[in-house]
Design a protein around this motif. Structure first.
Motif, short mmCIF file in Angstrom:
data_model
loop_
_atom_site.label_atom_id
_atom_site.label_comp_id
_atom_site.label_asym_id
_atom_site.label_seq_id
_atom_site.Cartn_x
_atom_site.Cartn_y
_atom_site.Cartn_z
N THR A 75 0.82 -1.22 0.00
CA THR A 75 0.00 0.00 0.00
C THR A 75 0.85 1.26 0.00
N ALA A 76 1.91 1.30 0.78
CA ALA A 76 2.76 2.50 0.81
C ALA A 76 3.40 2.74 -0.54
N GLU A 77 3.84 1.66 -1.21
CA GLU A 77 4.45 1.81 -2.53
C GLU A 77 3.41 2.23 -3.56
N TRP A 78 2.19 1.68 -3.46
CA TRP A 78 1.12 2.07 -4.38
C TRP A 78 0.79 3.55 -4.22
N MET A 133 10.49 2.52 -6.87
CA MET A 133 11.87 2.19 -6.56
C MET A 133 12.47 1.30 -7.65
N GLY A 134 13.66 1.64 -8.11
CA GLY A 134 14.33 0.85 -9.13
C GLY A 134 15.46 1.64 -9.75
N TYR A 135 15.74 1.36 -11.02
CA TYR A 135 16.84 2.02 -11.73
C TYR A 135 16.37 3.04 -12.76
N GLY A 136 15.07 3.00 -13.12
CA GLY A 136 14.57 3.92 -14.15
C GLY A 136 14.74 3.42 -15.56
N VAL A 137 14.90 2.10 -15.74
CA VAL A 137 14.97 1.52 -17.08
C VAL A 137 13.89 0.46 -17.20
N THR A 138 13.21 0.42 -18.34
CA THR A 138 12.24 -0.62 -18.64
C THR A 138 12.81 -1.48 -19.75
N TRP A 139 12.76 -2.79 -19.53
CA TRP A 139 13.29 -3.73 -20.51
C TRP A 139 12.14 -4.38 -21.28
N SER A 140 12.44 -4.80 -22.52
CA SER A 140 11.53 -5.68 -23.25
C SER A 140 12.19 -7.05 -23.33
N SER A 141 11.36 -8.08 -23.26
CA SER A 141 11.87 -9.44 -23.12
C SER A 141 11.28 -10.35 -24.17
N SER A 142 12.12 -11.23 -24.72
CA SER A 142 11.63 -12.26 -25.63
C SER A 142 11.14 -13.47 -24.86
N GLY A 143 11.34 -13.48 -23.53
CA GLY A 143 10.91 -14.59 -22.70
C GLY A 143 11.86 -14.80 -21.55
N PRO A 144 11.42 -15.55 -20.52
CA PRO A 144 12.23 -15.70 -19.32
C PRO A 144 13.31 -16.77 -19.40
N THR A 145 13.20 -17.69 -20.37
CA THR A 145 14.13 -18.82 -20.41
C THR A 145 15.28 -18.56 -21.38
N ALA A 151 15.65 -5.21 -3.86
CA ALA A 151 14.66 -5.24 -2.79
C ALA A 151 14.57 -3.93 -2.04
N ALA A 152 15.61 -3.10 -2.11
CA ALA A 152 15.62 -1.87 -1.32
C ALA A 152 16.44 -0.80 -2.01
N ALA A 153 16.06 0.44 -1.77
CA ALA A 153 16.86 1.56 -2.27
C ALA A 153 18.26 1.48 -1.68
N GLY A 154 19.25 1.86 -2.48
CA GLY A 154 20.64 1.81 -2.04
C GLY A 154 21.38 0.59 -2.51
N GLU A 155 20.64 -0.46 -2.93
CA GLU A 155 21.32 -1.65 -3.47
C GLU A 155 22.07 -1.28 -4.74
N GLN A 156 23.25 -1.83 -4.89
CA GLN A 156 24.08 -1.54 -6.07
C GLN A 156 24.39 -2.84 -6.80
N HIS A 157 24.23 -2.83 -8.10
CA HIS A 157 24.46 -4.03 -8.91
C HIS A 157 25.14 -3.63 -10.22
N VAL A 165 12.53 6.46 -8.06
CA VAL A 165 12.61 7.16 -9.34
C VAL A 165 11.26 7.82 -9.62
N LYS A 166 11.30 9.10 -9.88
CA LYS A 166 10.08 9.84 -10.19
C LYS A 166 9.92 9.94 -11.70
#
Length: 525
Positions: free
Chosen positions: A158-161, A171-183, A237-243, A263-264
């Motif tokens: 609810t708080a995130e909504w 929360m995230g990186y601000g990029v949207t990916w398109s996928s041909s599938g998960p496998t 899972a949380a802001a501040g994570e770096q990958h 990300v706004k």
């Protein structure tokens, strides 16, 4: 709790979770002391075990009554303090798990569009998590082989909504990916990069292909450990994570390190005009989400286009999954103008138990959504008063965005679609928060002023064109926009663009949460 977005090798992930929950055999240190003489036998006191309220038989759904009057906000673990979005104390009261499950069952029986198709082969006592129970409260029927009738049933913290719907923050990186599938082998491309986001600041671009996540081969990895590492990087899972990530661009590997943060998003971008043959001036804008913050931005965009004397319009909604129904109605009015005022934008059709509200109309004034830089309610909307409009679409064009297409056609505005088949979601929700989770269950179908609303398999394009990731959105030579402009000039669909562009433009699914594919009607409770 949120709907899982772990789209990679779900079977492997499930197996991993199962292994993590398993318990080994007994164990422990040596035996206790041994008595040489057995102690005298004693009779243990008689005790009554505590009663588990969730072990009781399921109630008869026909006797549950009104969900909101009886069971709402009765929580196993009530929240305390002040809700930052209402400024009032949380409404939670002490309750039980059974109270939360009973609320969901009563609400679904009252409001779910296909309430009489909910399976009965499970019981409340089998569940310890309200979200898992809610997942069962939907129809199992299909509209075509392998295509579920209800593909849109989900939950959100609810708080995130509240942050997402009111401020456009996620929360995230601000990029949207398109996928041909998960496998494996996986083919993912960056489709949008939000300006000012971690992804933008690190130089990610539309069309970048993802190849590595935290040192793991993203394209080909299939073992459990690698899949878990990929998911952890893609979905922090949380802001501040770096990958760390590696993408390829024009055959060159580009390493980037991204840090997750709130990300706004800016729903309206790329407001511009194009002059075409015949002395016509075509307005253009990209519109990505019908959130509350979009109201001001759409009004500003249409005011700008009106001042530039456009006499045609292209709205790029290829990635717009929907949102607020009243926002969609405002957009449609700004296209159609005064001739549409007071006509039906969408009539909501419920399950026969719910009294339908008055239709959503084409209105000439702003709703005044609560958002930063709020538009005062009643503000006159600018309008272009156009007899036709072109809308750019992909499979990611959903829900409220499809309602715009359907509603404009319902008042005889010509809508040309350039791109690919839309997602097919003529249904909507009223989000229902309970005990910190917001639930989304289909409550209504929508039809336009002509009674048309049967587009569960999407709207077909006037000019079929695959998404072109070789160019930025708003580039005159990008395939969808170029096709739209040529179609406005000639009235015919031009030939497809280069094979290179098409090699990047095979049909793909946007990697995004269900919360991005909505049609929301805010019915008072």
């Amino acid at each position: 709790m949120t709907t899982s977005l772990r789209l990679i090798c779900a079977a492997v992930v499930a197996a991993s979770a199962l292994a993590a929950c398993g318990g080994g055999g007994g164990g422990g240190g040596g035996s206790g002391p041994v008595a040489t003489t057995p102690p005298p036998a004693t009779t243990p006191p008689t005790t009554t075990p505590p009663t588990d309220p969730n072990a009781a038989p399921d109630p008869d759904v026909n006797t549950l009554g009104d969900a909101f009057a009886t069971y709402w906000n009765r929580c196993e673990t009530p929240r305390t303090g002040i809700d930052p979005y209402t400024g009032k104390a949380y409404p939670d009261k002490q309750g039980t798990l059974r109270d939360e499950l009973t609320f969901l069952r009563a609400w679904s029986n009252q409001y779910y569009l296909w309430y009489n198709e909910i399976p009965t082969d499970f019981k409340m006592a089998d569940f310890t998590d309200p979200v898992a129970y809610f997942e069962k409260l939907k129809t199992n029927q299909e509209i075509a082989p392998g295509v579920p009738k209800d593909r849109f049933h989900f939950t959100y913290d609810t708080a995130e909504w509240d942050k997402l719907s009111t401020e456009g923050i996620e929360m995230g990186y601000g990029v949207t990916w398109s996928s041909s599938g998960p496998t494996a082998p996986r083919t993912w491309y960056a489709t949008t990069v939000e300006p000012g986001s971690p992804a933008a600041l690190q130089g990610l671009r539309r069309g970048d292909r993802l190849t590595m996540v935290d040192g793991v081969d993203f394209v080909n990895a299939t073992d459990e450990a690698s899949v878990a590492k990929i998911n952890a990087g893609l979905f922090p899972a949380a802001a501040g994570e770096q990958h760390s990530f590696t993408v390829t661009r024009a055959g060159i590997a580009v390493p980037v390190t991204l840090t997750a943060q709130d990300v706004k998003a800016t729903p309206v971008k790329n407001v511009k005009t194009f002059d075409i043959a015949g002395g016509r001036r075509v307005g253009y804008l990209t519109f990505d989400n019908h959130t509350a913050v979009a109201e001001r931005q759409l009004i500003d965009a249409f005011s700008t286009l009106k001042s530039q004397n456009v006499n045609d319009l292209v709205i790029d909604m290829r990635y717009n999954g929907g949102g607020l129904l009243y926002m969609a109605a405002e957009l449609a009015y700004m296209v159609a103008g005064p001739n549409s005022k007071g006509k039906v934008f969408e009539r909501l059709q419920y399950n026969g138990k719910v009294q339908p509200p008055a239709p959503v109309l084409f209105e000439s004034t702003a709703y005044g959504f609560d958002a930063p830089n709020k538009v005062p309610s009643g503000t006159a909307l600018p309008t272009l008063s156009l007899p036709r409009v072109t809308i750019l679409t992909t499979e990611g064009t959903c829900s409220a965005s499809e309602a715009v297409i359907n509603a404009l056609r319902g008042v005889d505005v010509q809508v040309d679609i350039v791109g690919s088949q839309t997602c097919g979601k003529p249904y909507g929700f009223t989000p229902v928060p309970n005990c910190g989770t917001t639930y989304f269950s289909i409550e209504f179908a929508g039809v336009n002023a002509k009674g048309v609303g049967d587009y569960a398999q999407g709207f077909a394009p006037t000019c079929p064109v695959a998404d072109d990731l070789t160019r930025e959105l708003g580039d005159r030579n990008e395939a969808l926009l170029a096709t739209a402009l040529k179609h406005r000039e000639t009235g015919a669909c031009p030939t497809q663009p280069s094979s290179m562009a098409m090699s990047l433009a095979q049909p793909k699914v946007l990697v995004r949460k269900h919360v991005s594919e909505l049609k929301i009607y805010g019915r008072p409770r």
